[in-house]
Write a protein that holds these residues in place. Structure first.
Motif, PDB file in Angstrom:
ATOM      1  N   VAL A  57       0.880  -1.171   0.000  1.00  0.00           N
ATOM      2  CA  VAL A  57       0.000   0.000   0.000  1.00  0.00           C
ATOM      3  C   VAL A  57       0.915   1.217   0.000  1.00  0.00           C
ATOM      4  CG1 VAL A  57      -1.752   1.310   1.268  1.00  0.00           C
ATOM      5  CG2 VAL A  57      -1.794  -1.196   1.317  1.00  0.00           C
ATOM      6  N   SER A  58       0.697   2.139  -0.930  1.00  0.00           N
ATOM      7  CA  SER A  58       1.469   3.379  -0.925  1.00  0.00           C
ATOM      8  C   SER A  58       0.513   4.560  -0.900  1.00  0.00           C
ATOM      9  CB  SER A  58       2.417   3.465  -2.123  1.00  0.00           C
ATOM     10  OG  SER A  58       1.711   3.565  -3.318  1.00  0.00           O
ATOM     11  N   ALA A  59       0.968   5.624  -0.236  1.00  0.00           N
ATOM     12  CA  ALA A  59       0.135   6.818  -0.094  1.00  0.00           C
ATOM     13  C   ALA A  59       1.026   8.043   0.016  1.00  0.00           C
ATOM     14  CB  ALA A  59      -0.753   6.704   1.139  1.00  0.00           C
ATOM     15  N   GLN A  60       0.480   9.174  -0.393  1.00  0.00           N
ATOM     16  CA  GLN A  60       1.201  10.438  -0.278  1.00  0.00           C
ATOM     17  C   GLN A  60       0.797  11.099   1.036  1.00  0.00           C
ATOM     18  OE1 GLN A  60      -0.302  11.833  -4.033  1.00  0.00           O
ATOM     19  NE2 GLN A  60       1.721  11.634  -4.967  1.00  0.00           N
ATOM     20  N   THR A  61       1.801  11.299   1.903  1.00  0.00           N
ATOM     21  CA  THR A  61       1.555  11.919   3.201  1.00  0.00           C
ATOM     22  C   THR A  61       2.254  13.275   3.263  1.00  0.00           C
ATOM     23  OG1 THR A  61       3.513  11.060   4.359  1.00  0.00           O
ATOM     24  CG2 THR A  61       1.579   9.601   4.234  1.00  0.00           C
ATOM     25  N   THR A  62       1.991  13.999   4.330  1.00  0.00           N
ATOM     26  CA  THR A  62       2.633  15.303   4.509  1.00  0.00           C
ATOM     27  C   THR A  62       4.137  15.157   4.704  1.00  0.00           C
ATOM     28  OG1 THR A  62       2.136  15.233   6.871  1.00  0.00           O
ATOM     29  CG2 THR A  62       0.569  16.408   5.448  1.00  0.00           C
ATOM     30  N   GLU A  63       4.609  13.963   5.019  1.00  0.00           N
ATOM     31  CA  GLU A  63       6.034  13.703   5.192  1.00  0.00           C
ATOM     32  C   GLU A  63       6.672  13.115   3.938  1.00  0.00           C
ATOM     33  OE1 GLU A  63       7.741  14.592   7.980  1.00  0.00           O
ATOM     34  OE2 GLU A  63       5.828  15.484   8.584  1.00  0.00           O
ATOM     35  N   GLY A  64       5.868  12.897   2.902  1.00  0.00           N
ATOM     36  CA  GLY A  64       6.358  12.308   1.658  1.00  0.00           C
ATOM     37  C   GLY A  64       5.574  11.055   1.330  1.00  0.00           C
ATOM     38  N   GLU A  65       5.908  10.437   0.204  1.00  0.00           N
ATOM     39  CA  GLU A  65       5.216   9.205  -0.192  1.00  0.00           C
ATOM     40  C   GLU A  65       5.769   8.052   0.632  1.00  0.00           C
ATOM     41  OE1 GLU A  65       3.676   6.756  -4.059  1.00  0.00           O
ATOM     42  OE2 GLU A  65       4.691   8.663  -4.330  1.00  0.00           O
ATOM     43  N   ILE A  66       4.855   7.195   1.094  1.00  0.00           N
ATOM     44  CA  ILE A  66       5.253   6.060   1.909  1.00  0.00           C
ATOM     45  C   ILE A  66       4.714   4.780   1.299  1.00  0.00           C
ATOM     46  CG2 ILE A  66       3.252   6.348   3.439  1.00  0.00           C
ATOM     47  CD1 ILE A  66       5.031   5.251   5.694  1.00  0.00           C
TER      48      ILE A  66
ATOM     49  N   PRO B 248       4.504   0.099  13.091  1.00  0.00           N
ATOM     50  CA  PRO B 248       3.294   0.913  13.271  1.00  0.00           C
ATOM     51  C   PRO B 248       3.600   2.402  13.076  1.00  0.00           C
ATOM     52  CG  PRO B 248       3.477  -0.713  15.006  1.00  0.00           C
ATOM     53  CD  PRO B 248       4.777  -0.741  14.247  1.00  0.00           C
ATOM     54  N   LEU B 249       2.656   3.105  12.494  1.00  0.00           N
ATOM     55  CA  LEU B 249       2.800   4.553  12.322  1.00  0.00           C
ATOM     56  C   LEU B 249       1.447   5.164  12.030  1.00  0.00           C
ATOM     57  CD1 LEU B 249       2.669   5.805   9.153  1.00  0.00           C
ATOM     58  CD2 LEU B 249       4.669   4.381   8.946  1.00  0.00           C
ATOM     59  N   LEU B 250       1.386   6.470  12.167  1.00  0.00           N
ATOM     60  CA  LEU B 250       0.209   7.249  11.815  1.00  0.00           C
ATOM     61  C   LEU B 250       0.694   8.392  10.946  1.00  0.00           C
ATOM     62  CD1 LEU B 250      -2.834   7.792  12.165  1.00  0.00           C
ATOM     63  CD2 LEU B 250      -2.249   9.189  14.146  1.00  0.00           C
ATOM     64  N   GLY B 251       0.115   8.554   9.758  1.00  0.00           N
ATOM     65  CA  GLY B 251       0.513   9.614   8.851  1.00  0.00           C
ATOM     66  C   GLY B 251      -0.685  10.404   8.380  1.00  0.00           C
ATOM     67  N   GLN B 252      -0.450  11.659   8.075  1.00  0.00           N
ATOM     68  CA  GLN B 252      -1.506  12.523   7.556  1.00  0.00           C
ATOM     69  C   GLN B 252      -1.422  12.539   6.039  1.00  0.00           C
ATOM     70  OE1 GLN B 252      -1.415  16.541   9.003  1.00  0.00           O
ATOM     71  NE2 GLN B 252      -3.223  17.135   7.856  1.00  0.00           N
ATOM     72  N   LEU B 253      -2.534  12.225   5.364  1.00  0.00           N
ATOM     73  CA  LEU B 253      -2.577  12.235   3.901  1.00  0.00           C
ATOM     74  C   LEU B 253      -2.625  13.671   3.388  1.00  0.00           C
ATOM     75  CD1 LEU B 253      -5.254   9.456   3.316  1.00  0.00           C
ATOM     76  CD2 LEU B 253      -2.774   9.218   3.170  1.00  0.00           C
ATOM     77  N   VAL B 254      -1.999  13.888   2.255  1.00  0.00           N
ATOM     78  CA  VAL B 254      -2.056  15.219   1.646  1.00  0.00           C
ATOM     79  C   VAL B 254      -3.381  15.398   0.923  1.00  0.00           C
ATOM     80  CG1 VAL B 254       0.444  15.389   1.334  1.00  0.00           C
ATOM     81  CG2 VAL B 254      -0.951  14.476  -0.513  1.00  0.00           C
ATOM     82  N   ASP B 255      -3.806  16.625   0.770  1.00  0.00           N
ATOM     83  CA  ASP B 255      -4.926  16.910  -0.113  1.00  0.00           C
ATOM     84  C   ASP B 255      -4.437  16.676  -1.532  1.00  0.00           C
ATOM     85  OD1 ASP B 255      -6.767  17.632   1.823  1.00  0.00           O
ATOM     86  OD2 ASP B 255      -6.155  19.726   1.817  1.00  0.00           O
TER      87      ASP B 255
ATOM     88  N   LEU C  19      -3.449   7.826   7.439  1.00  0.00           N
ATOM     89  CA  LEU C  19      -2.991   6.472   7.171  1.00  0.00           C
ATOM     90  C   LEU C  19      -2.536   5.904   8.504  1.00  0.00           C
ATOM     91  CD1 LEU C  19      -1.707   4.285   5.082  1.00  0.00           C
ATOM     92  CD2 LEU C  19       0.390   5.539   5.534  1.00  0.00           C
ATOM     93  N   SER C  20      -3.084   4.767   8.880  1.00  0.00           N
ATOM     94  CA  SER C  20      -2.723   4.117  10.139  1.00  0.00           C
ATOM     95  C   SER C  20      -2.172   2.730   9.830  1.00  0.00           C
ATOM     96  CB  SER C  20      -3.956   4.003  11.046  1.00  0.00           C
ATOM     97  OG  SER C  20      -3.653   3.229  12.183  1.00  0.00           O
ATOM     98  N   VAL C  21      -0.991   2.447  10.351  1.00  0.00           N
ATOM     99  CA  VAL C  21      -0.373   1.147  10.135  1.00  0.00           C
ATOM    100  C   VAL C  21      -0.188   0.473  11.481  1.00  0.00           C
ATOM    101  CG1 VAL C  21       1.639  -0.083   9.237  1.00  0.00           C
ATOM    102  CG2 VAL C  21       0.862   2.023   8.113  1.00  0.00           C
ATOM    103  N   SER C  22      -0.745  -0.729  11.611  1.00  0.00           N
ATOM    104  CA  SER C  22      -0.534  -1.554  12.800  1.00  0.00           C
ATOM    105  C   SER C  22       0.215  -2.806  12.325  1.00  0.00           C
ATOM    106  CB  SER C  22      -1.876  -1.928  13.442  1.00  0.00           C
ATOM    107  OG  SER C  22      -2.528  -2.920  12.683  1.00  0.00           O
ATOM    108  N   PRO C  23       0.619  -3.677  13.223  1.00  0.00           N
ATOM    109  CA  PRO C  23       1.346  -4.874  12.776  1.00  0.00           C
ATOM    110  C   PRO C  23       0.552  -5.772  11.825  1.00  0.00           C
ATOM    111  CG  PRO C  23       1.674  -4.541  15.119  1.00  0.00           C
ATOM    112  CD  PRO C  23       0.628  -3.547  14.681  1.00  0.00           C
ATOM    113  N   THR C  24      -0.780  -5.679  11.853  1.00  0.00           N
ATOM    114  CA  THR C  24      -1.590  -6.586  11.038  1.00  0.00           C
ATOM    115  C   THR C  24      -2.492  -5.895  10.021  1.00  0.00           C
ATOM    116  OG1 THR C  24      -3.331  -6.598  12.703  1.00  0.00           O
ATOM    117  CG2 THR C  24      -1.654  -8.338  12.855  1.00  0.00           C
ATOM    118  N   LYS C  25      -2.522  -4.550  10.006  1.00  0.00           N
ATOM    119  CA  LYS C  25      -3.485  -3.869   9.139  1.00  0.00           C
ATOM    120  C   LYS C  25      -3.022  -2.467   8.753  1.00  0.00           C
ATOM    121  CE  LYS C  25      -8.445  -2.955   8.869  1.00  0.00           C
ATOM    122  NZ  LYS C  25      -9.728  -3.044   9.562  1.00  0.00           N
TER     123      LYS C  25
END
Length: 124
Positions: free
Chosen positions: A23-32, A40-47, A70-76
């Motif tokens: 899964v890839s997404a564009q966040t305020t910190e860059g594309e992940i 695990p992490l929590l990221g803010q999606l860009v408009d 965008l929320s990433v846990s060990p399983t989801k």
């Protein structure tokens, strides 16, 4: 091949839920890019961003998104977007017409949708 549960949800509807290899997404910190086993992490999606999901069946799903998280846990991986539309749902003619709009929100959304549409077509 390793996989992870993924979910793409917008305020107005659930777009997809299933097993993914990436899964890839564009966040305020860059594309992940998130692979199974990601920390695990929590990221803010860009408009006006895009989300790409590679399913376990090899399908490549591309959506234009407007903000959210965008929320990433060990399983989801969960993508909670303010608004999202599949690239395949974009009305290209309407989006191109909206590019000339004086309303910056309408114009930005059209740019995002056209970008997602091009991205979906580029790597099929």
């Amino acid at each position: 091949m390793a996989d992870i549960t993924a979910e793409l949800v917008a305020v107005e509807r659930k777009l997809w839920e299933g097993r993914a290899t990436l899964v890839s997404a564009q966040t305020t910190e860059g594309e992940i890019g998130v692979l199974p086993g990601h920390q695990p992490l929590l990221g803010q999606l860009v408009d006006n961003g895009a989300v790409v999901i590679r399913t376990v069946d090899g399908e490549r799903l591309v959506a234009a998104v407007q903000g959210g998280f965008l929320s990433v846990s060990p399983t989801k991986v969960t993508i909670l977007a303010d608004s999202a539309r599949w690239a395949s749902e974009v009305d290209v003619t309407a989006a191109e017409e909206a590019l000339s709009s004086e309303d910056h929100v309408v114009k930005a959304r059209a740019e995002s949708e056209l970008r997602a549409r091009r991205r979906a077509a580029a790597e099929v």
